[in-house]
Motif scaffolding. Sequence first.
Motif, mmCIF file in Angstrom:
data_model
loop_
_atom_site.group_PDB
_atom_site.id
_atom_site.type_symbol
_atom_site.label_atom_id
_atom_site.label_comp_id
_atom_site.label_asym_id
_atom_site.label_seq_id
_atom_site.Cartn_x
_atom_site.Cartn_y
_atom_site.Cartn_z
ATOM 1 N N ASN A 3 -5.229 5.305 -7.932
ATOM 2 C CA ASN A 3 -3.812 5.752 -8.420
ATOM 3 C C ASN A 3 -2.965 5.712 -7.282
ATOM 4 O O ASN A 3 -3.065 6.509 -6.443
ATOM 5 C CB ASN A 3 -3.997 7.293 -9.210
ATOM 6 N N LYS A 4 -1.768 4.970 -7.209
ATOM 7 C CA LYS A 4 -0.964 5.075 -6.200
ATOM 8 C C LYS A 4 -0.263 6.283 -6.098
ATOM 9 O O LYS A 4 0.291 6.668 -4.872
ATOM 10 C CB LYS A 4 0.018 3.796 -6.313
ATOM 11 N N ASP A 5 -0.013 7.080 -7.157
ATOM 12 C CA ASP A 5 0.478 8.419 -6.892
ATOM 13 C C ASP A 5 0.013 9.284 -6.103
ATOM 14 O O ASP A 5 0.307 10.285 -5.634
ATOM 15 C CB ASP A 5 1.006 9.201 -8.367
ATOM 16 N N THR A 6 -1.528 9.259 -5.975
ATOM 17 C CA THR A 6 -2.380 10.058 -5.165
ATOM 18 C C THR A 6 -2.644 9.419 -3.762
ATOM 19 O O THR A 6 -3.308 10.044 -2.662
ATOM 20 C CB THR A 6 -3.822 10.147 -5.864
ATOM 21 N N LEU A 7 -2.126 8.212 -3.471
ATOM 22 C CA LEU A 7 -2.246 7.787 -2.127
ATOM 23 C C LEU A 7 -1.052 8.128 -1.052
ATOM 24 O O LEU A 7 -0.037 8.261 -1.340
ATOM 25 C CB LEU A 7 -2.298 6.227 -2.192
ATOM 26 N N LYS A 8 -1.517 8.220 -0.044
ATOM 27 C CA LYS A 8 -0.601 8.699 1.167
ATOM 28 C C LYS A 8 0.216 7.466 1.939
ATOM 29 O O LYS A 8 -0.649 6.838 2.617
ATOM 30 C CB LYS A 8 -0.973 9.828 2.251
ATOM 31 N N PHE A 9 1.361 7.280 1.822
ATOM 32 C CA PHE A 9 2.231 6.135 2.347
ATOM 33 C C PHE A 9 3.585 6.603 2.832
ATOM 34 O O PHE A 9 4.226 7.053 1.978
ATOM 35 C CB PHE A 9 2.172 4.827 1.602
ATOM 36 N N ARG A 87 8.803 -5.055 -1.629
ATOM 37 C CA ARG A 87 8.994 -3.580 -1.867
ATOM 38 C C ARG A 87 7.939 -2.874 -2.591
ATOM 39 O O ARG A 87 7.643 -1.672 -2.284
ATOM 40 C CB ARG A 87 10.317 -3.463 -2.926
ATOM 41 N N ASP A 88 7.102 -3.892 -3.187
ATOM 42 C CA ASP A 88 5.534 -3.259 -3.659
ATOM 43 C C ASP A 88 4.546 -2.948 -2.806
ATOM 44 O O ASP A 88 3.456 -2.098 -2.937
ATOM 45 C CB ASP A 88 5.083 -4.102 -4.723
ATOM 46 N N PHE A 89 4.551 -3.446 -1.722
ATOM 47 C CA PHE A 89 3.639 -3.336 -0.482
ATOM 48 C C PHE A 89 3.521 -1.734 0.157
ATOM 49 O O PHE A 89 4.657 -1.102 0.358
ATOM 50 C CB PHE A 89 3.840 -4.235 0.617
ATOM 51 N N PRO A 90 2.478 -1.383 0.186
ATOM 52 C CA PRO A 90 0.970 -1.920 0.396
ATOM 53 C C PRO A 90 0.474 -1.719 -0.984
ATOM 54 O O PRO A 90 -0.880 -1.742 -1.237
ATOM 55 C CB PRO A 90 0.203 -0.914 1.255
ATOM 56 N N TYR A 91 1.027 -1.285 -2.173
ATOM 57 C CA TYR A 91 0.575 -0.855 -3.417
ATOM 58 C C TYR A 91 0.188 -2.090 -4.433
ATOM 59 O O TYR A 91 0.206 -2.339 -5.510
ATOM 60 C CB TYR A 91 1.382 -0.177 -4.546
ATOM 61 N N TRP A 92 -0.297 -3.280 -3.550
ATOM 62 C CA TRP A 92 -0.797 -4.509 -4.189
ATOM 63 C C TRP A 92 -1.821 -4.262 -5.018
ATOM 64 O O TRP A 92 -2.747 -3.422 -4.531
ATOM 65 C CB TRP A 92 -0.673 -5.615 -3.450
#
Length: 113
Positions: A3-9, A87-92
């Motif tokens: 889940n990208k919402d839980t990843l730290k970037f 813009r989407d990187f790193p959430y590919w």
Amino acid sequence: MLNKDTLKFACARCGNCCTFKGGYVWVSINEIREMARKLRLSKNDFGRKYLRKLNGQYSLIEKSDGPCIMYKDGGCSLYDVRPKQCRDFPYWPENISSKEAWERVGKMCKGIL
């Protein structure tokens, strides 16, 4: 899939995602139009100078040593109108497919915390 919402970037603007050799930056017609406008070029002039066509799609060209043609002076010269792919990187999808994939891309991307 993570889940990208839980990843730290937090983008560190390190340019590592822009400077490796052998990648493609796919762009849409609308993105081409916006980038051309930003550079005050016609769409055709922008295309001749900065694009290649592969299998019916357009990609930004790279410099001979690998970096994206738009990467200049330590940053993207078109950052505010950069393509969606950028813009989407790193959430590919391939990067968030597993914890291992996220950790692997984190070795290259300084913004992954």
